[in-house]
Design an enzyme around this catalytic site. Sequence first.
Site, PDB file in Angstrom:
ATOM      1  N   LEU A  65       0.872  -1.236  -0.068  1.00 14.48           N
ATOM      2  CA  LEU A  65      -0.132   0.040   0.016  1.00 14.48           C
ATOM      3  C   LEU A  65       0.940   1.271  -0.053  1.00 14.48           C
ATOM      4  O   LEU A  65       1.864   1.277   0.469  1.00 14.48           O
ATOM      5  CB  LEU A  65      -0.949  -0.080   1.060  1.00 14.48           C
ATOM      6  CG  LEU A  65      -1.929  -0.830   1.445  1.00 14.48           C
ATOM      7  CD1 LEU A  65      -2.580  -0.878   2.530  1.00 14.48           C
ATOM      8  CD2 LEU A  65      -2.961  -0.789   0.026  1.00 14.48           C
ATOM      9  N   ASP A  66       0.309   2.283  -0.657  1.00 14.63           N
ATOM     10  CA  ASP A  66       1.241   3.377  -0.721  1.00 14.63           C
ATOM     11  C   ASP A  66       1.421   4.005   0.721  1.00 14.63           C
ATOM     12  O   ASP A  66       0.539   3.946   1.750  1.00 14.63           O
ATOM     13  CB  ASP A  66       0.484   4.575  -1.505  1.00 14.63           C
ATOM     14  CG  ASP A  66       0.704   4.097  -3.096  1.00 14.63           C
ATOM     15  OD1 ASP A  66       1.477   3.265  -3.481  1.00 14.63           O
ATOM     16  OD2 ASP A  66      -0.142   4.594  -3.927  1.00 14.63           O
ATOM     17  N   ARG A  67       2.390   4.804   0.905  1.00 16.52           N
ATOM     18  CA  ARG A  67       2.642   5.190   2.052  1.00 16.52           C
ATOM     19  C   ARG A  67       1.252   6.132   2.816  1.00 16.52           C
ATOM     20  O   ARG A  67       0.946   6.253   4.039  1.00 16.52           O
ATOM     21  CB  ARG A  67       3.766   6.629   2.220  1.00 16.52           C
ATOM     22  CG  ARG A  67       3.864   7.343   3.565  1.00 16.52           C
ATOM     23  CD  ARG A  67       4.885   8.493   3.024  1.00 16.52           C
ATOM     24  NE  ARG A  67       5.904   8.292   2.711  1.00 16.52           N
ATOM     25  CZ  ARG A  67       6.981   8.220   3.563  1.00 16.52           C
ATOM     26  NH1 ARG A  67       7.068   8.441   5.008  1.00 16.52           N
ATOM     27  NH2 ARG A  67       8.307   7.902   2.981  1.00 16.52           N
ATOM     28  N   ARG A 100      -4.758   5.221  -8.300  1.00 12.33           N
ATOM     29  CA  ARG A 100      -4.496   6.691  -8.352  1.00 12.33           C
ATOM     30  C   ARG A 100      -4.208   7.236  -9.930  1.00 12.33           C
ATOM     31  O   ARG A 100      -4.891   8.309 -10.238  1.00 12.33           O
ATOM     32  CB  ARG A 100      -3.166   6.889  -7.420  1.00 12.33           C
ATOM     33  CG  ARG A 100      -3.518   6.810  -6.069  1.00 12.33           C
ATOM     34  CD  ARG A 100      -1.954   6.768  -5.395  1.00 12.33           C
ATOM     35  NE  ARG A 100      -1.228   8.070  -5.522  1.00 12.33           N
ATOM     36  CZ  ARG A 100      -0.118   8.328  -4.923  1.00 12.33           C
ATOM     37  NH1 ARG A 100       0.602   7.467  -4.224  1.00 12.33           N
ATOM     38  NH2 ARG A 100       0.391   9.752  -5.220  1.00 12.33           N
TER      39      ARG A 100
END
Length: 227
Positions: A56-58, A158
């Site tokens: 998962l992205d930050r 995104r």
Amino acid sequence: MTLEDYILFVDGEAIVIDKPAGLPVDSPRAGGESVEARIDELSLGFKVPPVPMHRLDRDTSGCLLFARNRRSRAAFQQAFERGEVAKSYLAVLDGVVDSEEGLIDLPVAKASSAKGGWRMVVEKSGKEAATRWRKIAEADGQTLVEFRPTTGRTHQIRVHAARGLGAAIAGDPVYSLPDDAELGTMTLPDSGMLLHAWRIAVPRERKEAIDVTAPVPDRFGRWLDFL
């Protein structure tokens, strides 16, 4: 709080945590906090710490799956490769989406430049990427959407939101900008990026399937009333 405090599901094969926004999974090159650096907090008496099965992205919160042994790691990896793992994300988009649901089928590739840094872009020669979506609510020029990716490319949701639906995720410091824009010109608002890994479901041969939903965080504000 330790990572153990964020556990949503645990048994002898797997752990699912509700990863907080702002905490990267892998250790940043510049150092600092990460799930990787704190992985011993999820050992829970096992000699070998668990292994994250995806990323998962930050700035994305929500469901993150770990395998606790070699057998489950291999089984989960095969489930991902066969497309059997179902993942659902919630996102608030900075724009109005006219349709009610659909499929974004746009290949993506990594692009980088001295000016713009690196990001994912829509590219015909890129890797296949597909994301199903449905509108949940709309208010004041924004749209609450559920995304269900059928592939697992970096930054897929995104870039699909921004380039496929024409509306970037609220608070996204990268894809709210044109592809040739210099990164670092936008900072995250206090609420952070409004992207949350809401649910993950993983089939298992010998046990009941893992099916976990992560509570929607308070940073979604008024959108909580629509869920």
